[in-house]
Design a protein around this motif. Structure first.
Motif, PDB file in Angstrom:
ATOM      1  N   GLU A 106       0.830  -1.208   0.000  1.00 27.80           N
ATOM      2  CA  GLU A 106       0.000   0.000   0.000  1.00 27.80           C
ATOM      3  C   GLU A 106       0.863   1.255   0.000  1.00 27.80           C
ATOM      4  OE1 GLU A 106      -3.352   0.429  -0.163  1.00 27.80           O
ATOM      5  OE2 GLU A 106      -3.422  -1.723  -0.568  1.00 27.80           O
ATOM      6  N   CYS A 107       0.445   2.234  -0.776  1.00 24.48           N
ATOM      7  CA  CYS A 107       1.253   3.440  -0.946  1.00 24.48           C
ATOM      8  C   CYS A 107       0.803   4.565  -0.027  1.00 24.48           C
ATOM      9  CB  CYS A 107       1.209   3.880  -2.401  1.00 24.48           C
ATOM     10  SG  CYS A 107      -0.456   3.919  -3.036  1.00 24.48           S
ATOM     11  N   HIS A 108       0.057   4.242   1.020  1.00 26.29           N
ATOM     12  CA  HIS A 108      -0.385   5.267   1.977  1.00 26.29           C
ATOM     13  C   HIS A 108      -0.669   4.579   3.303  1.00 26.29           C
ATOM     14  CE1 HIS A 108      -3.946   3.530   0.036  1.00 26.29           C
ATOM     15  NE2 HIS A 108      -4.416   3.521   1.271  1.00 26.29           N
ATOM     16  N   LEU A 109      -0.680   5.353   4.367  1.00 26.27           N
ATOM     17  CA  LEU A 109      -1.166   4.822   5.637  1.00 26.27           C
ATOM     18  C   LEU A 109      -2.683   4.923   5.642  1.00 26.27           C
ATOM     19  CD1 LEU A 109       1.226   6.397   8.308  1.00 26.27           C
ATOM     20  CD2 LEU A 109       1.198   4.050   7.447  1.00 26.27           C
ATOM     21  N   GLY A 135       5.865   7.870   1.379  1.00 23.67           N
ATOM     22  CA  GLY A 135       6.232   8.928   0.431  1.00 23.67           C
ATOM     23  C   GLY A 135       5.371   8.906  -0.817  1.00 23.67           C
ATOM     24  N   ASN A 136       4.440   9.864  -0.899  1.00 31.42           N
ATOM     25  CA  ASN A 136       3.425   9.832  -1.950  1.00 31.42           C
ATOM     26  C   ASN A 136       2.581  11.090  -1.803  1.00 31.42           C
ATOM     27  OD1 ASN A 136       1.126   9.242  -3.477  1.00 31.42           O
ATOM     28  ND2 ASN A 136       0.729   7.273  -2.499  1.00 31.42           N
ATOM     29  N   LEU A 137       2.286  11.749  -2.900  1.00 27.00           N
ATOM     30  CA  LEU A 137       1.472  12.980  -2.809  1.00 27.00           C
ATOM     31  C   LEU A 137       0.043  12.761  -3.290  1.00 27.00           C
ATOM     32  CD1 LEU A 137       3.705  15.996  -3.951  1.00 27.00           C
ATOM     33  CD2 LEU A 137       2.765  15.541  -1.696  1.00 27.00           C
ATOM     34  N   ILE A 138      -0.348  11.532  -3.535  1.00 24.91           N
ATOM     35  CA  ILE A 138      -1.678  11.328  -4.117  1.00 24.91           C
ATOM     36  C   ILE A 138      -2.667  10.770  -3.094  1.00 24.91           C
ATOM     37  CG2 ILE A 138      -2.972  10.319  -6.039  1.00 24.91           C
ATOM     38  CD1 ILE A 138      -0.224  10.361  -7.542  1.00 24.91           C
ATOM     39  N   CYS A 139      -2.627   9.461  -2.835  1.00 21.20           N
ATOM     40  CA  CYS A 139      -3.727   8.919  -2.040  1.00 21.20           C
ATOM     41  C   CYS A 139      -3.719   9.252  -0.545  1.00 21.20           C
ATOM     42  CB  CYS A 139      -3.936   7.440  -2.268  1.00 21.20           C
ATOM     43  SG  CYS A 139      -2.453   6.524  -2.397  1.00 21.20           S
ATOM     44  N   PRO A 140      -2.593   9.597   0.097  1.00 22.62           N
ATOM     45  CA  PRO A 140      -2.732   9.943   1.519  1.00 22.62           C
ATOM     46  C   PRO A 140      -3.785  11.039   1.755  1.00 22.62           C
ATOM     47  CG  PRO A 140      -0.422   9.691   1.010  1.00 22.62           C
ATOM     48  CD  PRO A 140      -1.167   9.623  -0.306  1.00 22.62           C
TER      49      PRO A 140
HETATM   50 ZN    ZN Z   1      -2.017   4.713  -1.748  1.00 22.85          ZN
END
Ligand code: ZN
Ligand code: MG
Length: 227
Positions: A106-109, A135-140
């Motif tokens: 998963e790319c977000h917490l 580290g991600n600017l989208i789904c968080p």
């Molecule tokens: Zn994500």
């Protein structure tokens, strides 16, 4: 304090599946986020979600804030990463409790993972939790965790368009940090232009320019958070 393998909170296959079975994943997340928020209130613990791309300076900003705040607050850090505990090790060197949260793929917490990490803490012994997101600017942006405030950090090394390309995450931020300003000239990025982009997308947010490596601006970030 060092990070032991047993300290890592992991996303179990079944748990992710359970949440995905809910008709509205985001609604389920929101509900758990509210439970987290209520739990934190009950123990009078402040939680700050720190979001930004890989390499934007999330960990360095958190380290800088810990140095200035650890005399006043009992601090814990939740550190979201896909599989590693590198950042949690770095953080734990400052003598604060660092709980790694490995999200797997998963790319977000999400709020459920934060809930599990909260269960690892004695909330009577904590005043302030920094939650470093993956580290991600989208789904968080879409997954509130139950924190009081959300920081989004962007660095000039990410180029001049990072803010306008990711409006949603900046819209929701309480504090927007523009980091690595010492490299702005070399990157040919105009910090004032980035500041204007941030202020236009989110007039409510406080915008702070920093060089977190040298501690420049970190005090202003703390003031912007009312800590
Ligand atoms: Zn994500
Ligand atoms: Mg980091």
């Amino acid at each position: 304090m060092t990070v032991k393998p047993g300290d890592v909170v992991r996303a179990e296959e079944g748990e992710i599946y359970d949440i995905e079975l809910e008709a509205d994943i985001l609604e389920a997340n929101r509900r758990i986020a509210e439970e987290n928020r209520a739990l934190l209130r009950r123990y009078n613990v402040k939680a700050i979600d720190v979001m930004g791309s890989i390499g934007s300076g999330k960990t360095t900003l958190i380290e800088g804030m810990i140095k200035l705040l650890k005399g006043r607050y009992r601090i814990a850090v939740f550190k979201g990463d896909l599989t590693t505990t590198i950042d949690a090790e770095i953080i734990s060197r400052h003598g604060v409790k660092a709980i790694p949260i490995n999200t797997g793929k998963e790319c977000h917490l999400d709020a459920n993972l934060v809930k599990k990490a909260l269960n690892r803490l004695n909330l009577e012994e904590v005043d302030l939790i920094f939650i470093e997101n993956v580290g991600n600017l989208i789904c968080p942006a879409e997954f509130p965790l139950g924190s009081d405030k959300r920081i989004v950090i962007v660095s000039v090394t990410e180029g001049p368009y990072m803010i306008i390309k990711h409006p949603y995450i900046f819209m929701d931020a309480d504090v927007i940090v523009i980091n690595k300003i010492d490299l702005a000239d070399a990157m040919r990025v105009d910090v004032e232009k980035l500041r204007m982009d941030a202020e236009r997308i989110n007039p409510r947010a406080k915008v702070v320019a920093t060089d977190c490596r040298r501690g420049v601006g970190v005090r202003e970030v703390i003031e912007a958070l009312n800590l």
